[in-house]
Design a protein around this motif. Structure first.
Motif, PDB file in Angstrom:
ATOM      1  N   GLN A  71       1.000  -1.301  -0.052  1.00  0.00           N
ATOM      2  CA  GLN A  71      -0.095  -0.103  -0.101  1.00  0.00           C
ATOM      3  C   GLN A  71       0.780   1.310   0.043  1.00  0.00           C
ATOM      4  N   PHE A  72       1.849   1.243   0.767  1.00  0.00           N
ATOM      5  CA  PHE A  72       2.931   2.379   0.903  1.00  0.00           C
ATOM      6  C   PHE A  72       3.575   2.771  -0.595  1.00  0.00           C
ATOM      7  N   LYS A  73       3.894   1.544  -1.208  1.00  0.00           N
ATOM      8  CA  LYS A  73       4.387   1.602  -2.711  1.00  0.00           C
ATOM      9  C   LYS A  73       3.383   2.197  -3.526  1.00  0.00           C
ATOM     10  N   ARG A  74       2.158   1.564  -3.496  1.00  0.00           N
ATOM     11  CA  ARG A  74       1.041   1.984  -4.412  1.00  0.00           C
ATOM     12  C   ARG A  74       0.785   3.775  -4.324  1.00  0.00           C
ATOM     13  N   ASP A  75       0.652   3.949  -2.999  1.00  0.00           N
ATOM     14  CA  ASP A  75       0.350   5.462  -2.827  1.00  0.00           C
ATOM     15  C   ASP A  75       1.275   6.303  -3.239  1.00  0.00           C
ATOM     16  N   PHE A  76       2.658   5.867  -2.903  1.00  0.00           N
ATOM     17  CA  PHE A  76       3.666   6.668  -3.188  1.00  0.00           C
ATOM     18  C   PHE A  76       3.878   6.817  -4.684  1.00  0.00           C
ATOM     19  N   LEU A  77       3.810   5.790  -5.526  1.00  0.00           N
ATOM     20  CA  LEU A  77       3.992   5.971  -7.124  1.00  0.00           C
ATOM     21  C   LEU A  77       2.754   6.733  -7.432  1.00  0.00           C
ATOM     22  N   SER A  78       1.485   6.435  -7.059  1.00  0.00           N
ATOM     23  CA  SER A  78       0.406   7.091  -7.566  1.00  0.00           C
ATOM     24  C   SER A  78       0.542   8.711  -7.457  1.00  0.00           C
ATOM     25  N   LEU A  79       0.942   9.138  -6.261  1.00  0.00           N
ATOM     26  CA  LEU A  79       1.210  10.551  -5.964  1.00  0.00           C
ATOM     27  C   LEU A  79       2.344  10.997  -7.010  1.00  0.00           C
ATOM     28  N   LEU A  80       3.143  10.153  -7.017  1.00  0.00           N
ATOM     29  CA  LEU A  80       4.298  10.597  -7.914  1.00  0.00           C
ATOM     30  C   LEU A  80       3.855  10.904  -9.415  1.00  0.00           C
ATOM     31  N   LYS A  81       3.048  10.046  -9.891  1.00  0.00           N
ATOM     32  CA  LYS A  81       2.572   9.936 -11.099  1.00  0.00           C
ATOM     33  C   LYS A  81       1.733  11.053 -11.469  1.00  0.00           C
ATOM     34  N   SER A  82       0.923  11.454 -10.296  1.00  0.00           N
ATOM     35  CA  SER A  82      -0.237  12.477 -10.684  1.00  0.00           C
ATOM     36  C   SER A  82       0.181  14.034 -10.539  1.00  0.00           C
ATOM     37  N   SER A  83       1.364  14.045  -9.589  1.00  0.00           N
ATOM     38  CA  SER A  83       1.869  15.300  -9.410  1.00  0.00           C
ATOM     39  C   SER A  83       3.017  15.512 -10.179  1.00  0.00           C
ATOM     40  N   HIS A  84       3.776  14.809 -10.380  1.00  0.00           N
ATOM     41  CA  HIS A  84       4.931  15.386 -11.321  1.00  0.00           C
ATOM     42  C   HIS A  84       5.116  14.288 -12.712  1.00  0.00           C
ATOM     43  N   GLY A  85       4.288  13.412 -12.750  1.00  0.00           N
ATOM     44  CA  GLY A  85       4.432  12.852 -14.189  1.00  0.00           C
ATOM     45  C   GLY A  85       5.704  12.108 -14.443  1.00  0.00           C
ATOM     46  N   GLU A  86       6.412  12.227 -15.452  1.00  0.00           N
ATOM     47  CA  GLU A  86       7.765  11.624 -15.905  1.00  0.00           C
ATOM     48  C   GLU A  86       9.039  12.555 -15.519  1.00  0.00           C
ATOM     49  N   LYS A  87       8.821  14.001 -14.881  1.00  0.00           N
ATOM     50  CA  LYS A  87       9.793  14.481 -14.718  1.00  0.00           C
ATOM     51  C   LYS A  87      10.550  14.195 -13.413  1.00  0.00           C
ATOM     52  N   LYS A  88      11.812  14.779 -13.284  1.00  0.00           N
ATOM     53  CA  LYS A  88      12.496  14.598 -12.177  1.00  0.00           C
ATOM     54  C   LYS A  88      12.353  15.274 -11.022  1.00  0.00           C
ATOM     55  N   VAL A  89      12.355  14.604  -9.965  1.00  0.00           N
ATOM     56  CA  VAL A  89      12.180  15.231  -8.670  1.00  0.00           C
ATOM     57  C   VAL A  89      13.207  14.929  -7.524  1.00  0.00           C
ATOM     58  N   ASN A  90      13.588  15.705  -6.827  1.00  0.00           N
ATOM     59  CA  ASN A  90      14.322  15.184  -5.422  1.00  0.00           C
ATOM     60  C   ASN A  90      13.598  14.292  -4.714  1.00  0.00           C
ATOM     61  N   PHE A  91      14.172  13.056  -4.186  1.00  0.00           N
ATOM     62  CA  PHE A  91      13.428  11.927  -3.503  1.00  0.00           C
ATOM     63  C   PHE A  91      13.019  12.718  -2.145  1.00  0.00           C
ATOM     64  N   ASN A  92      13.784  13.053  -1.575  1.00  0.00           N
ATOM     65  CA  ASN A  92      13.595  13.788  -0.042  1.00  0.00           C
ATOM     66  C   ASN A  92      12.381  14.799  -0.173  1.00  0.00           C
ATOM     67  N   LYS A  93      12.642  15.644  -1.087  1.00  0.00           N
ATOM     68  CA  LYS A  93      11.532  16.905  -1.231  1.00  0.00           C
ATOM     69  C   LYS A  93      10.172  15.944  -1.437  1.00  0.00           C
ATOM     70  N   PHE A  94      10.049  15.317  -2.559  1.00  0.00           N
ATOM     71  CA  PHE A  94       8.767  14.523  -2.737  1.00  0.00           C
ATOM     72  C   PHE A  94       8.246  13.824  -1.577  1.00  0.00           C
ATOM     73  N   TYR A  95       9.115  12.974  -0.806  1.00  0.00           N
ATOM     74  CA  TYR A  95       8.733  12.258   0.310  1.00  0.00           C
ATOM     75  C   TYR A  95       8.059  13.274   1.421  1.00  0.00           C
ATOM     76  N   GLN A  96       8.433  14.549   1.563  1.00  0.00           N
ATOM     77  CA  GLN A  96       7.943  15.569   2.371  1.00  0.00           C
ATOM     78  C   GLN A  96       6.212  15.666   1.721  1.00  0.00           C
ATOM     79  N   GLU A  97       6.156  15.716   0.423  1.00  0.00           N
ATOM     80  CA  GLU A  97       4.913  15.740  -0.296  1.00  0.00           C
ATOM     81  C   GLU A  97       3.958  14.816   0.290  1.00  0.00           C
ATOM     82  N   TYR A  98       4.492  13.674   0.245  1.00  0.00           N
ATOM     83  CA  TYR A  98       3.940  12.279   0.580  1.00  0.00           C
ATOM     84  C   TYR A  98       3.269  12.331   1.908  1.00  0.00           C
ATOM     85  N   ILE A  99       4.186  12.579   3.038  1.00  0.00           N
ATOM     86  CA  ILE A  99       3.674  12.383   4.158  1.00  0.00           C
ATOM     87  C   ILE A  99       2.845  13.639   4.814  1.00  0.00           C
ATOM     88  N   SER A 100       2.759  14.472   3.910  1.00  0.00           N
ATOM     89  CA  SER A 100       1.877  15.554   4.359  1.00  0.00           C
ATOM     90  C   SER A 100       0.497  15.356   4.505  1.00  0.00           C
TER      91      SER A 100
END
Length: 248
Positions: A71-100
């Motif tokens: 479930q963690f992996k599925r939610d993480f990838l779903s948010l990554l796909k919907s918010s950033h698509g296939e663009k590069k993003v810093n992992f730590n910065k995106f993790y802060q978006e996820y745990i918000s």
């Protein structure tokens, strides 16, 4: 002490206090409950509901951990796909978006010990492109790889369009090179033509000079004869005045 009823001032105050991120160490993933301090977390672990949930999970803990990890992996990838698509993003910065989101699955409930281990798994499985971030933030950069049929078709069309643009550019460059080459050849031919005309003029002037020189060339055996005619100058006649007559 019972919970405050919904809509009461105490209930609203508790919701306002619980708004936003809290300490992860005081979060119970099994009961999905966030405690505000250590005392509240200790009281929660001693509650009957928490003990009952822990007994259920204790029968097959690996299964529950696998469910949380998936479930963690599925939610993480779903948010990554919907918010950033296939663009590069810093992992730590995106993790802060996820745990918000307060209701997300926390890392400490999964089979992965650290974020670095999790991001390496995503790269090894070909789910994301993982690279070392050379920027100020450091860490890793991730980019989601969309392998859906629509995304593959979209990438093929983009590559085809890019190849077409590249072919058009190469064709224009070749045409420009041919025009430049043609202009150079015409310029060289014009220079050769002018040079030839100049040589013809020089040859013509040299031939004229040699011809005049041959005409004035003296033969060593005979003297040069020049035919010169002098015309006689006319003799001017002076009119004489008549002598005056003497009167007797």
């Amino acid at each position: 002490m019972g919970r405050a009823e919904v809509g009461t001032p105490k209930y609203i105050a508790n919701k306002m206090k619980a708004k936003g991120l809290q300490r992860l160490r005081w979060y119970c993933q099994v009961c999905e409950k966030q405690c505000r301090d250590e005392n509240g977390f200790r009281c929660h672990t001693q509650s009957e509901s928490h003990v009952r949930q822990m007994l259920i999970i204790g029968e097959n803990p690996q299964k529950k951990i696998a469910e949380y990890s998936e479930q963690f992996k599925r939610d993480f990838l779903s948010l990554l796909k919907s918010s950033h698509g296939e663009k590069k993003v810093n992992f730590n910065k995106f993790y802060q978006e996820y745990i918000s989101d307060r209701n997300h699955i926390h890392m400490n409930a999964t089979k992965w010990v650290s974020l670095t281990e999790f991001v390496k798994v995503l790269g090894d499985q070909g789910i994301c492109r993982v690279e070392v971030d050379p920027g100020k933030e450091g860490g890793f950069t991730i980019a989601y790889i969309d392998n859906s049929p629509e995304a593959i078709k979209r990438r093929e069309l983009a590559q085809k369009r890019e190849r077409g643009d590249k072919d058009d550019l190469e064709r224009e460059q070749k045409q420009l090179e041919r025009q430049v080459k043609k202009a150079k050849m015409e310029g060289e031919e014009l220079k050769k033509l002018k040079k030839k005309e100049g040589e013809n003029d020089e040859n013509k002037s040299e031939s004229d000079d040699s011809k005049s020189a041959r005409e004035l060339q003296r033969d060593g055996t005979q003297p040069i004869k020049l035919a010169v005619s002098f015309s006689k100058k006319p003799i001017a006649t002076v009119a004489t005045r008549p002598k005056p007559m003497k009167l007797k």
